[in-house]
Design a protein around this motif. Structure first.
Motif, mmCIF file in Angstrom:
data_model
loop_
_atom_site.group_PDB
_atom_site.id
_atom_site.type_symbol
_atom_site.label_atom_id
_atom_site.label_comp_id
_atom_site.label_asym_id
_atom_site.label_seq_id
_atom_site.Cartn_x
_atom_site.Cartn_y
_atom_site.Cartn_z
ATOM 1 N N SER A 313 0.821 -1.212 0.000
ATOM 2 C CA SER A 313 0.000 0.000 0.000
ATOM 3 C C SER A 313 0.854 1.261 0.000
ATOM 4 O O SER A 313 0.359 2.345 -0.335
ATOM 5 C CB SER A 313 -0.953 0.008 1.198
ATOM 6 N N ASP A 314 2.133 1.161 0.378
ATOM 7 C CA ASP A 314 3.060 2.293 0.273
ATOM 8 C C ASP A 314 3.592 2.459 -1.138
ATOM 9 O O ASP A 314 4.246 3.466 -1.439
ATOM 10 C CB ASP A 314 4.252 2.094 1.227
ATOM 11 N N ARG A 315 3.311 1.482 -2.027
ATOM 12 C CA ARG A 315 3.953 1.468 -3.334
ATOM 13 C C ARG A 315 2.994 1.314 -4.502
ATOM 14 O O ARG A 315 3.395 1.554 -5.657
ATOM 15 C CB ARG A 315 4.982 0.318 -3.380
ATOM 16 N N MET A 316 1.753 0.875 -4.253
ATOM 17 C CA MET A 316 0.806 0.620 -5.331
ATOM 18 C C MET A 316 -0.514 1.326 -5.058
ATOM 19 O O MET A 316 -0.837 1.603 -3.903
ATOM 20 C CB MET A 316 0.551 -0.890 -5.476
ATOM 21 N N PRO A 317 -1.300 1.608 -6.106
ATOM 22 C CA PRO A 317 -2.634 2.179 -5.892
ATOM 23 C C PRO A 317 -3.496 1.242 -5.048
ATOM 24 O O PRO A 317 -3.611 0.049 -5.345
ATOM 25 C CB PRO A 317 -3.186 2.333 -7.313
ATOM 26 N N SER A 318 -4.106 1.778 -4.018
ATOM 27 C CA SER A 318 -4.834 0.946 -3.052
ATOM 28 C C SER A 318 -6.045 0.262 -3.658
ATOM 29 O O SER A 318 -6.379 -0.867 -3.279
ATOM 30 C CB SER A 318 -5.262 1.802 -1.854
ATOM 31 N N ARG A 319 -6.702 0.914 -4.611
ATOM 32 C CA ARG A 319 -7.930 0.303 -5.138
ATOM 33 C C ARG A 319 -7.631 -0.966 -5.941
ATOM 34 O O ARG A 319 -8.455 -1.887 -5.986
ATOM 35 C CB ARG A 319 -8.738 1.306 -5.961
ATOM 36 N N TYR A 320 -6.445 -1.038 -6.567
ATOM 37 C CA TYR A 320 -6.097 -2.267 -7.288
ATOM 38 C C TYR A 320 -5.815 -3.415 -6.317
ATOM 39 O O TYR A 320 -6.133 -4.575 -6.604
ATOM 40 C CB TYR A 320 -4.899 -2.023 -8.189
ATOM 41 N N LEU A 321 -5.224 -3.077 -5.181
ATOM 42 C CA LEU A 321 -5.025 -4.100 -4.155
ATOM 43 C C LEU A 321 -6.365 -4.627 -3.657
ATOM 44 O O LEU A 321 -6.557 -5.842 -3.510
ATOM 45 C CB LEU A 321 -4.230 -3.520 -2.986
ATOM 46 N N LEU A 322 -7.302 -3.719 -3.407
ATOM 47 C CA LEU A 322 -8.618 -4.142 -2.915
ATOM 48 C C LEU A 322 -9.370 -4.958 -3.958
ATOM 49 O O LEU A 322 -10.085 -5.912 -3.619
ATOM 50 C CB LEU A 322 -9.428 -2.916 -2.497
ATOM 51 N N LEU A 323 -9.231 -4.603 -5.214
ATOM 52 C CA LEU A 323 -9.833 -5.396 -6.301
ATOM 53 C C LEU A 323 -9.361 -6.840 -6.226
ATOM 54 O O LEU A 323 -10.166 -7.784 -6.261
ATOM 55 C CB LEU A 323 -9.456 -4.776 -7.644
ATOM 56 N N ALA A 324 -8.048 -7.039 -6.080
ATOM 57 C CA ALA A 324 -7.501 -8.398 -6.040
ATOM 58 C C ALA A 324 -7.933 -9.135 -4.780
ATOM 59 O O ALA A 324 -8.350 -10.298 -4.837
ATOM 60 C CB ALA A 324 -5.976 -8.333 -6.116
ATOM 61 N N TYR A 325 -7.870 -8.465 -3.631
ATOM 62 C CA TYR A 325 -8.182 -9.131 -2.363
ATOM 63 C C TYR A 325 -9.624 -9.635 -2.327
ATOM 64 O O TYR A 325 -9.890 -10.780 -1.957
ATOM 65 C CB TYR A 325 -7.950 -8.175 -1.189
ATOM 66 N N TYR A 326 -10.564 -8.776 -2.692
ATOM 67 C CA TYR A 326 -11.976 -9.167 -2.580
ATOM 68 C C TYR A 326 -12.353 -10.242 -3.604
ATOM 69 O O TYR A 326 -13.113 -11.170 -3.290
ATOM 70 C CB TYR A 326 -12.880 -7.942 -2.744
ATOM 71 N N CYS A 327 -11.850 -10.120 -4.816
ATOM 72 C CA CYS A 327 -12.200 -11.122 -5.835
ATOM 73 C C CYS A 327 -11.653 -12.505 -5.466
ATOM 74 O O CYS A 327 -12.366 -13.516 -5.587
ATOM 75 C CB CYS A 327 -11.657 -10.691 -7.199
ATOM 76 N N LEU A 328 -10.408 -12.566 -5.010
ATOM 77 C CA LEU A 328 -9.831 -13.854 -4.620
ATOM 78 C C LEU A 328 -10.541 -14.443 -3.405
ATOM 79 O O LEU A 328 -10.771 -15.657 -3.337
ATOM 80 C CB LEU A 328 -8.344 -13.677 -4.341
ATOM 81 N N ARG A 329 -10.909 -13.595 -2.455
ATOM 82 C CA ARG A 329 -11.654 -14.091 -1.287
ATOM 83 C C ARG A 329 -13.011 -14.647 -1.699
ATOM 84 O O ARG A 329 -13.463 -15.677 -1.193
ATOM 85 C CB ARG A 329 -11.841 -12.960 -0.280
ATOM 86 N N GLY A 330 -13.680 -13.950 -2.612
ATOM 87 C CA GLY A 330 -14.987 -14.419 -3.064
ATOM 88 C C GLY A 330 -14.910 -15.787 -3.711
ATOM 89 O O GLY A 330 -15.741 -16.671 -3.441
ATOM 90 N N GLY A 419 -20.248 -14.446 -3.300
ATOM 91 C CA GLY A 419 -20.764 -13.609 -4.385
ATOM 92 C C GLY A 419 -20.608 -12.126 -4.090
ATOM 93 O O GLY A 419 -20.193 -11.339 -4.953
ATOM 94 N N PHE A 420 -20.915 -11.721 -2.860
ATOM 95 C CA PHE A 420 -20.776 -10.316 -2.490
ATOM 96 C C PHE A 420 -19.316 -9.867 -2.512
ATOM 97 O O PHE A 420 -19.007 -8.741 -2.897
ATOM 98 C CB PHE A 420 -21.400 -10.064 -1.111
ATOM 99 N N CYS A 421 -18.407 -10.739 -2.063
ATOM 100 C CA CYS A 421 -16.984 -10.393 -2.101
ATOM 101 C C CYS A 421 -16.519 -10.152 -3.533
ATOM 102 O O CYS A 421 -15.802 -9.165 -3.819
ATOM 103 C CB CYS A 421 -16.150 -11.503 -1.472
ATOM 104 N N PHE A 422 -16.910 -11.034 -4.441
ATOM 105 C CA PHE A 422 -16.478 -10.901 -5.831
ATOM 106 C C PHE A 422 -17.017 -9.616 -6.453
ATOM 107 O O PHE A 422 -16.285 -8.873 -7.117
ATOM 108 C CB PHE A 422 -16.937 -12.117 -6.638
ATOM 109 N N LEU A 423 -18.285 -9.307 -6.202
ATOM 110 C CA LEU A 423 -18.874 -8.079 -6.745
ATOM 111 C C LEU A 423 -18.230 -6.838 -6.149
ATOM 112 O O LEU A 423 -18.029 -5.829 -6.834
ATOM 113 C CB LEU A 423 -20.382 -8.077 -6.477
ATOM 114 N N THR A 424 -17.868 -6.914 -4.862
ATOM 115 C CA THR A 424 -17.190 -5.781 -4.223
ATOM 116 C C THR A 424 -15.840 -5.528 -4.867
ATOM 117 O O THR A 424 -15.460 -4.369 -5.114
ATOM 118 C CB THR A 424 -17.010 -6.050 -2.718
ATOM 119 N N GLY A 425 -15.100 -6.589 -5.141
ATOM 120 C CA GLY A 425 -13.818 -6.419 -5.810
ATOM 121 C C GLY A 425 -13.958 -5.765 -7.169
ATOM 122 O O GLY A 425 -13.226 -4.820 -7.512
#
Length: 451
Positions: A313-330, A419-425
Motif C-alpha cells: 500500500s506504500d507502493r501501489m494504488p490501493s484500489r487495485y489491491l482491494l480489487l484483487a483481495y476481494y475477488c480472490l476471497r470471493g 458472491g458479495f466479495c467478488f462483486l465488491t472487488g
C-alpha cells in the motif's frame, strides 16, 4: 589578543556543534520509543482479539450444556461484533481527549471482569449481557482504530508496514489462540478456558500500565521519522468529534465506497469464517480442535499477508489491491463447501490462502481514508468505516446461524458471502473518480475539494 580571541571564539562555536552531533548520533543509535509503543499495541490487539473470538469455541459446548440453538448464541455474538465496531469512532475521540493509555486500561479491566463472570452464567440473557454487551464494548476500545491512532501519533515513516503489522495482530489473535482454547474446552471444560482468557487480559493490563505512553512528547521525543520539530500546523488542527466526522464523511462518495466494501469484508471474515467455521467443520465430522487449528493457520499466514499488504500500500494504488483481495476471497468462499466435503488437504490450502487475505484489506483502506480525509481525522473516520465492517460481521453471524438452523448446513451462507466479495472487488474498477474526492473539514459547507 585579536588572533587568540579569534581562536577562542572559533572553539566556542565549534564545540557546541560537535556536542549536538554527538547527541544526534546517540539518539539515532537508540531504539525509538515508538517501537515500544507499537509492540505493546501489538500485544493488546493480539490478546483482546483472542478474547473477542472466544465465542467461536463456545457455540458447540453451549449447545450441548444448555440446549441453546446456533441462532440464539449467534445473536449474542452479533451484538458483540456490532458494539465492537460502533464504539470505534467514539474510542478514537476519547483517546484524543483522555489519552489512549487510560482508555486502554479501562477496556482491559472491563474485559477481565466480564469474561471471568461468564463462568457463572446459566441463562441466555447473561450470555448476551456479558459476551455481547460487555465484551463487545471492551474490545471496541481496543479495535483497529487503536492501530490507526498509534500509527498517526508515533510514526512519520513506515506507516504502511506498521499498520499492516498491527492489523495482523488484531486478526491473528482471534485465530491463533483458538486451538489452545479448543483443547482446554475439550479437556477441562469451557469455564476453565474463560478463566484463562480473563487472566490473559489482566497480564496485558499490567504491561500497558508499565510501558504505554500517549504521545511522543511524554518521553521527550518527536514521532519516529519526523524532523526535530513537530509540524505546528498538523498539531494545531483539531480532530473532529465522532458525529461531526460522520456528517462530514457521509457527504463524500469515497466514504460510502470504503464503508460498503468494509461491510462485506467484516461479513466474510469475523462474521462468517471467524464465528462459524468450527461449527461448519463439526457438521462434516471434523473435530473441534482440528477446526480451530485451521483458524490458527489462517492467523499465522495473516501476519505475512497483512504486513505485505501494508508494504504494497506504500507502493501501489490501493484500489487495485482491494480489487484483487476481494475477488480472490470471493472465489475461495464459493468453493469452500466443496472443500469441506472433500477432505482435510483442501482445507489446509484454504486456510493458508484465506489467512493471507484475511484482513489484507485494512492497510489500503486506511490509506484511502487518509488520502480522502486527512491524517488528523483518519482515526475517527476510519472508526466509522470499521463500524460498517463490524455491522457486516454481525449480520453474517446472525444470518449464517439462521441458515444453519433452518437448512442444516452453511452452504448458502458461503455462496452468498462469496458472491458479495467478488462483486465488491469488481466495483473498485469503477471507483477511481469517487476515491479522488477529498473533504476539507475547515470548509463549513463541507464540499468536496478535488485533489
Amino acid at each position: 589578543m585579536h588572533q587568540n580571541g579569534s581562536i577562542y571564539l572559533s572553539v566556542d562555536l565549534v564545540q557546541p556543534e560537535r556536542a549536538n552531533l554527538k547527541i544526534r548520533s546517540a539518539k539515532k543509535k537508540q531504539l525509538h520509543y515508538a517501537w515500544v509503543v507499537a509492540s505493546v499495541t501489538f500485544l493488546i490487539l493480539l490478546v483482546t482479539a483472542g478474547v473477542r473470538a472466544t465465542p467461536g469455541v463456545l457455540i458447540v459446548p453451549l449447545e450441548s450444556e444448555f440446549g441453546w440453538t446456533s441462532a440464539s448464541i449467534s445473536t449474542a455474538i452479533a451484538i458483540n461484533l456490532a458494539l465492537y465496531g460502533l464504539i470505534g469512532p467514539f474510542a478514537a475521540s476519547l483517546m484524543e481527549r483522555l489519552g489512549l493509555r487510560r482508555i486502554t486500561l479501562m477496556a482491559l479491566s472491563l474485559l477481565a471482569i466480564a469474561v471471568g463472570l461468564t463462568t457463572l452464567m446459566t441463562r441466555q440473557w447473561q450470555l448476551i449481557l456479558l459476551w455481547g454487551i460487555c465484551v463487545g464494548s471492551g474490545t471496541g476500545f481496543t479495535a483497529t482504530v487503536l492501530s490507526a491512532v498509534v500509527m498517526n501519533r508515533w510514526f512519520e515513516k513506515n506507516l504502511g508496514v506498521v499498520l499492516g503489522a498491527l492489523t495482523a495482530a488484531g486478526a491473528t489473535g482471534q485465530l491463533l489462540f483458538l486451538p489452545l482454547m479448543a483443547r482446554v474446552v475439550e479437556r477441562s471444560g469451557w469455564r476453565l478456558m474463560a478463566l484463562g482468557v480473563s487472566g490473559a487480559a489482566i497480564i496485558v493490563f499490567l504491561i500497558v500500565l508499565w510501558l504505554m505512553r500517549d504521545n511522543p512528547s511524554d518521553v521527550g521525543l518527536v514521532p519516529y521519522g519526523a524532523t526535530d520539530k513537530p509540524d505546528a500546523d498538523h498539531s494545531a488542527e483539531p480532530m473532529l468529534r465522532p458525529l461531526a466526522a460522520l456528517r462530514l464523511a457521509s457527504r463524500s462518495s469515497a466514504f460510502w465506497v470504503l464503508a460498503g466494501s468494509f461491510f462485506v469484508c467484516g461479513a466474510s471474515t469475523n462474521g462468517l469464517i471467524g464465528t462459524h467455521l468450527i461449527a461448519a467443520c463439526h457438521d462434516y465430522g471434523i473435530p473441534e480442535v482440528r477446526a480451530a487449528g485451521l483458524l490458527a493457520v489462517m492467523g499465522i499466514f495473516d501476519i505475512f499477508g497483512t504486513t505485505a499488504s501494508g508494504w504494497l500500500s506504500d507502493r501501489m494504488p490501493s484500489r487495485y489491491l482491494l480489487l484483487a483481495y476481494y475477488c480472490l476471497r470471493g472465489l475461495s468462499l464459493i468453493y469452500l463447501p466443496h472443500t469441506l466435503a472433500n477432505g482435510h488437504s483442501g482445507l489446509n490450502w484454504f486456510a493458508i490462502f484465506y489467512g493471507l487475505d484475511w484482513v489484507a484489506t485494512v492497510p489500503p483502506t486506511v490509506r484511502l481514508v487518509t488520502d480522502c480525509f486527512g491524517r488528523v481525522n483518519t482515526g475517527v473516520i476510519f472508526g466509522w468505516v470499521a463500524a460498517a465492517h463490524q455491522l457486516g460481521a454481525a449480520l453474517a453471524a446472525v444470518g449464517a446461524g439462521l441458515i444453519r438452523t433452518r437448512a442444516g448446513d452453511y452452504h448458502d451462507a458461503f455462496w452468498i458471502a462469496g458472491g458479495f466479495c467478488f462483486l465488491t472487488g469488481i466495483s473498485f474498477l469503477f471507483a477511481a473518480r469517487s476515491l479522488r474526492g477529498r473533504i476539507d473539514p475547515s470548509i463549513s459547507s463541507a464540499q468536496p475539494v478535488t485533489t
